[in-house]
Scaffold this active site. Structure first.
Site, PDB file in Angstrom:
ATOM      1  N   HIS A 156      29.608  -6.488 -72.209  1.00 57.50           N
ATOM      2  CA  HIS A 156      28.396  -5.915 -71.604  1.00 57.50           C
ATOM      3  C   HIS A 156      28.495  -4.405 -71.397  1.00 57.50           C
ATOM      4  CE1 HIS A 156      30.906  -5.825 -67.989  1.00 57.50           C
ATOM      5  NE2 HIS A 156      30.037  -5.004 -67.461  1.00 57.50           N
TER       6      HIS A 156
HETATM    7  C1  UD1 Z   1      26.483  -2.284 -64.114  1.00 62.60           C
HETATM    8  C2  UD1 Z   1      27.591  -1.253 -63.866  1.00 62.60           C
HETATM    9  C3  UD1 Z   1      28.844  -1.691 -64.607  1.00 62.60           C
HETATM   10  C4  UD1 Z   1      29.235  -3.104 -64.228  1.00 62.60           C
HETATM   11  C5  UD1 Z   1      28.060  -4.055 -64.412  1.00 62.60           C
HETATM   12  C6  UD1 Z   1      28.435  -5.415 -63.873  1.00 62.60           C
HETATM   13  C7  UD1 Z   1      26.903   1.102 -63.537  1.00 62.60           C
HETATM   14  C8  UD1 Z   1      26.808   2.419 -64.173  1.00 62.60           C
HETATM   15  N1  UD1 Z   1      27.224   0.081 -64.373  1.00 62.60           N
HETATM   16  O1  UD1 Z   1      26.196  -2.279 -65.496  1.00 62.60           O
HETATM   17  O2  UD1 Z   1      29.914  -0.828 -64.282  1.00 62.60           O
HETATM   18  O3  UD1 Z   1      30.312  -3.520 -65.043  1.00 62.60           O
HETATM   19  O4  UD1 Z   1      26.932  -3.554 -63.682  1.00 62.60           O
HETATM   20  O5  UD1 Z   1      27.747  -6.434 -64.498  1.00 62.60           O
HETATM   21  O6  UD1 Z   1      26.699   0.960 -62.351  1.00 62.60           O
HETATM   22  N2  UD1 Z   1      19.255  -6.057 -65.970  1.00 62.60           N
HETATM   23  C9  UD1 Z   1      18.590  -7.250 -65.781  1.00 62.60           C
HETATM   24  N3  UD1 Z   1      18.730  -7.873 -64.576  1.00 62.60           N
HETATM   25  C10 UD1 Z   1      19.488  -7.370 -63.580  1.00 62.60           C
HETATM   26  C11 UD1 Z   1      20.164  -6.159 -63.799  1.00 62.60           C
HETATM   27  C12 UD1 Z   1      20.047  -5.516 -64.999  1.00 62.60           C
HETATM   28  O7  UD1 Z   1      17.901  -7.750 -66.648  1.00 62.60           O
HETATM   29  O8  UD1 Z   1      19.572  -8.017 -62.515  1.00 62.60           O
HETATM   30  C13 UD1 Z   1      19.160  -5.381 -67.292  1.00 62.60           C
HETATM   31  C14 UD1 Z   1      18.153  -4.259 -67.336  1.00 62.60           C
HETATM   32  O9  UD1 Z   1      17.588  -4.256 -68.602  1.00 62.60           O
HETATM   33  C15 UD1 Z   1      19.010  -3.022 -67.178  1.00 62.60           C
HETATM   34  C16 UD1 Z   1      20.321  -3.424 -67.837  1.00 62.60           C
HETATM   35  O10 UD1 Z   1      20.445  -4.814 -67.592  1.00 62.60           O
HETATM   36  O11 UD1 Z   1      18.437  -1.881 -67.752  1.00 62.60           O
HETATM   37  C17 UD1 Z   1      21.524  -2.687 -67.300  1.00 62.60           C
HETATM   38  O12 UD1 Z   1      21.650  -2.829 -65.872  1.00 62.60           O
HETATM   39  P1  UD1 Z   1      22.437  -1.735 -64.999  1.00 62.60           P
HETATM   40  O13 UD1 Z   1      22.551  -2.192 -63.604  1.00 62.60           O
HETATM   41  O14 UD1 Z   1      21.869  -0.371 -65.226  1.00 62.60           O
HETATM   42  O15 UD1 Z   1      23.847  -1.687 -65.649  1.00 62.60           O
HETATM   43  P2  UD1 Z   1      24.845  -2.859 -66.049  1.00 62.60           P
HETATM   44  O16 UD1 Z   1      24.995  -2.851 -67.528  1.00 62.60           O
HETATM   45  O17 UD1 Z   1      24.451  -4.126 -65.383  1.00 62.60           O
HETATM   46  N1  UDP Z   2      31.159 -13.559 -64.127  1.00 56.30           N
HETATM   47  C1  UDP Z   2      30.373 -14.672 -63.824  1.00 56.30           C
HETATM   48  N2  UDP Z   2      29.561 -15.184 -64.813  1.00 56.30           N
HETATM   49  C2  UDP Z   2      29.522 -14.664 -66.060  1.00 56.30           C
HETATM   50  C3  UDP Z   2      30.333 -13.528 -66.360  1.00 56.30           C
HETATM   51  C4  UDP Z   2      31.134 -12.996 -65.375  1.00 56.30           C
HETATM   52  O1  UDP Z   2      30.412 -15.193 -62.704  1.00 56.30           O
HETATM   53  O2  UDP Z   2      28.777 -15.175 -66.903  1.00 56.30           O
HETATM   54  C5  UDP Z   2      32.001 -12.981 -63.068  1.00 56.30           C
HETATM   55  C6  UDP Z   2      33.477 -12.975 -63.350  1.00 56.30           C
HETATM   56  O3  UDP Z   2      34.085 -14.129 -62.818  1.00 56.30           O
HETATM   57  C7  UDP Z   2      33.971 -11.709 -62.680  1.00 56.30           C
HETATM   58  C8  UDP Z   2      32.761 -10.809 -62.631  1.00 56.30           C
HETATM   59  O4  UDP Z   2      31.636 -11.621 -62.952  1.00 56.30           O
HETATM   60  O5  UDP Z   2      34.398 -11.945 -61.352  1.00 56.30           O
HETATM   61  C9  UDP Z   2      32.880  -9.659 -63.593  1.00 56.30           C
HETATM   62  O6  UDP Z   2      31.678  -8.937 -63.608  1.00 56.30           O
HETATM   63  P1  UDP Z   2      31.207  -8.035 -64.817  1.00 56.30           P
HETATM   64  O7  UDP Z   2      31.936  -8.415 -66.049  1.00 56.30           O
HETATM   65  O8  UDP Z   2      29.718  -8.123 -64.835  1.00 56.30           O
HETATM   66  O9  UDP Z   2      31.554  -6.576 -64.326  1.00 56.30           O
HETATM   67  P2  UDP Z   2      32.885  -5.685 -64.348  1.00 56.30           P
HETATM   68  O10 UDP Z   2      33.977  -6.436 -63.694  1.00 56.30           O
HETATM   69  O11 UDP Z   2      33.158  -5.310 -65.768  1.00 56.30           O
HETATM   70  O12 UDP Z   2      32.459  -4.474 -63.575  1.00 56.30           O
END
Ligand code: UD1
Ligand code: UDP
Length: 366
Positions: free
Chosen positions: A207
């Site tokens: 992701h």
């Molecule tokens: C964010 C964090 C990343 C973390 C991840 C955990 C930052 C810069 N990035 O990335 O470090 O690893 O969360 O999962 O803070 N969206 C949805 N539903 C939601 C949230 C997001 O559909 O509830 C979609 C939207 O299209 C959005 C995209 O996901 O534009 C990205 O969401 P965003 O919160 O900006 O960044 P993440 O990729 O989730």
């Molecule tokens: N996780 C989850 N369901 C999923 C994928 C990840 O519950 O389908 C959990 C996983 O167990 C871990 C956390 O989400 O604790 C990791 O989050 P993510 O990969 O979104 O973010 P990052 O750790 O890279 O910031």
């Protein structure tokens, strides 16, 4: 009435990794308030984790949602400041490296309250990553730095942060895993639901912006994973994050037949998938840690990691996104004996953090 402690969170990993801290507050009867920024808002990235981890609904939810970095962070900053002024806590805790963390840290640093950073001192040394900026800036604003390992403490010392601000706590991801792993075994039916046999599939997550926002990197990654799985005679299960899902559509990428796309999973189901996988391929920070803790070999499809401990104990290998590098790393990691030590502590990080946070120091016996 104000609280002693404010906890700022906004995304899936923050909810999971702050759950042990919130449970500790509940157990010790510490007055706290949770400020949810709303960075994650889809049920399967948000409310499902509050339910499964048995967390109360946050008192505040800013509902900020998705936007560019600046607009998202700015809106959070203004919202958090307003609540902090009203609640007037002594200490504010943030966890990790998201935009929610940066906003919480900046808001706190300009007010008369102390900032604690949970999971301080992680470094990828890659300033192209938004997360690296967020964690470096937050560490340098924090009064209390809760470093998960000696390595992360070392990085902080090298940057000139005074030793008396740093406590090595272990990572709260271990606390959450200990509390939920057995529960997952008992309660989750995900293997049956997806028709999977333990040890007979690879689990994948991808992701991170630098991978899935880049068409050629995303394409390479899918192709490498698919080839590696075919060579090992298994399928890949890929619970998809909304950022990746949106980009599969935007780039019109076709997902190879042996990569099974499924919804982003609930926590207990995801833990069960991790524990039962033969191997995990990921670009997630938390998943690298969890693979290492549950004893499943991991291949990280990135050029660097801020979790070097997983590599040095032999649980993880970095490979980038070139298909040939992915297949070579999968071959290498499937040959490991899975007997490494967990470098992330004994599952008491939440207790240590609450014991050390200034607000409650006077109230909790050390
Ligand atoms: C964010 C964090 C990343 C973390 C991840 C955990 C930052 C810069 N990035 O990335 O470090 O690893 O969360 O999962 O803070 N969206 C949805 N539903 C939601 C949230 C997001 O559909 O509830 C979609 C939207 O299209 C959005 C995209 O996901 O534009 C990205 O969401 P965003 O919160 O900006 O960044 P993440 O990729 O989730
Ligand atoms: N996780 C989850 N369901 C999923 C994928 C990840 O519950 O389908 C959990 C996983 O167990 C871990 C956390 O989400 O604790 C990791 O989050 P993510 O990969 O979104 O973010 P990052 O750790 O890279 O910031």
């Amino acid at each position: 009435m104000g609280s002693d402690l404010a906890i700022v969170l906004g995304t899936r990993p923050e909810i999971i990794k702050l759950s042990p801290v919130i449970h500790e507050c509940e157990q010790r009867d510490i007055s706290y308030t949770v400020i949810h920024t709303g960075q994650h808002y889809s049920d399967n990235l948000d409310s499902v984790f509050f339910e499964q981890l048995e967390l109360p609904t946050p008192e505040y939810n800013l509902g900020v949602g998705s936007d560019s970095h600046g607009a998202q962070t700015g809106e959070m900053l203004a919202g958090i400041e307003e609540i902090l002024l009203e609640e007037n806590p002594d200490t504010v805790l943030v966890q990790g490296d998201t935009n929610s963390v940066l906003a919480g840290a900046i808001a706190t640093s300009k007010l008369d309250m102390e900032l604690g950073h949970v999971e301080a001192g992680l470094r990828s040394f890659d300033r192209e990553m938004p997360e690296e900026t967020n964690r470096v800036v937050t560490d340098h604003m924090a009064d209390y730095l809760f470093a998960p390992t000696e390595q992360s403490k070392e990085y902080l010392l090298e940057e000139g942060i005074p030793a008396d601000r740093i406590t090595v706590t272990g990572n709260t991801v271990v606390d959450a895993l200990h509390r939920n792993r057995k529960l997952a075994e008992r309660k989750s039916s995900v293997l049956d639901d997806l028709g999977l046999e333990a040890g007979e599939f690879f689990l994948m997550t991808a992701h991170r912006a630098e991978n899935v926002d880049d068409e050629s990197r995303f394409r390479g990654l899918l192709s490498g994973v698919s080839t590696a799985a075919a060579q090992h005679g298994v399928d890949v299960v890929y619970p998809i994050h909304p950022r990746a899902e949106a980009n599969l559509d935007a780039f019109d990428l076709s997902v190879p037949h042996n990569v099974r796309l499924v919804e982003a999973q609930e926590y207990l189901d995801f833990l069960q998938l991790e524990s039962a996988a033969r191997l995990i391929l990921t670009d997630s920070g938390g998943v690298q840690e969890e693979a290492c803790i549950v004893g499943v070999p991991c291949v990280t499809m990135r050029d660097n990691t801020e979790r070097p401990e997983t590599v040095s104990v032999g649980a993880n290998r970095l490979c980038g996104v070139e298909p040939s590098a992915i297949t070579a790393s999968v071959d290498f990691m499937t040959e490991t004996d899975n007997t490494w030590e967990n470098p992330f502590g004994d599952g008491t990080a939440g207790q240590t953090i609450i014991r050390e946070a200034a607000t409650v120091r006077a109230k909790v016996p050390r």
